[in-house]
Design a protein around this motif. Sequence first.
Motif, PDB file in Angstrom:
ATOM      1  N   PHE A  59      36.543  24.457  60.868  1.00 53.51           N
ATOM      2  CA  PHE A  59      35.310  24.926  60.260  1.00 53.51           C
ATOM      3  C   PHE A  59      35.476  26.339  59.715  1.00 53.51           C
ATOM      4  N   SER A  62      36.969  22.976  56.197  1.00 52.24           N
ATOM      5  CA  SER A  62      35.636  22.373  56.153  1.00 52.24           C
ATOM      6  C   SER A  62      34.545  23.432  56.051  1.00 52.24           C
ATOM      7  N   LEU A  64      30.921  19.585  57.036  1.00 57.28           N
ATOM      8  CA  LEU A  64      30.715  19.345  58.460  1.00 57.28           C
ATOM      9  C   LEU A  64      29.482  18.481  58.692  1.00 57.28           C
ATOM     10  N   VAL A  72      29.667  25.463  66.186  1.00 55.62           N
ATOM     11  CA  VAL A  72      30.254  24.137  65.993  1.00 55.62           C
ATOM     12  C   VAL A  72      29.844  23.217  67.142  1.00 55.62           C
TER      13      VAL A  72
END
Length: 205
Positions: free
Chosen positions: A71, A110, A115, A170
């Motif tokens: 991420f 990402s 995501l 996340v």
Amino acid sequence: MFYRKLYLLNNCKIFTFNILSKQTNTSSKEKVKAFCIALSTILFFLIYGTNCYVFGISGESRFLTFSDLHFDPFYDTNLIRPLINSDYQKWNDIFLSSEQKQVSSYGKDSNFPLLISALEDMKSRIPGPDFIIITGDFMAHNFNENFIKYSGTANTDSLNLFIKKNMQFVTWTILKYFPQTQIFPALGNDDADCGNYMVDQEVLF
């Protein structure tokens, strides 16, 4: 983004999701990684039984496994300062305010749209998996270097706090989609602060 259904083993549907941009060709490295994930999955069922008895659920069971989120909170540099100054629970609204709505292009880590797109698709395919395995690499490539570049500071405490908030965000985002699911995460080679593909016994993370 591509999805690969790996096996139908002992009536257990096994899926693996690789959070990457759309592509048709798979590199040798990705094939090796997919094979390793498949092999670990098979070993899991060999160890825990061939009747697919998962946490007290007999019969057909399904679980999700995905890897290499990587991420990237730096995809929109206009958001860096608000992200630094905000608690991770406010990051979702900050990302939604970005003018960059397209998912990451192939070869990029990402971004937030990718995501969310991946998690929504996982949820639509398997709304209630019995468990989830995440095989690591939560962090973007060159995370430390990008933080220094875009934040303008090389302060270690500031960097570590931003890393913590990134991991919290996340985790929080995944749990929003699968709040009742038991999750088994592992750390990847990009998740250590001692360097990519490095191991330091004195490092806590």
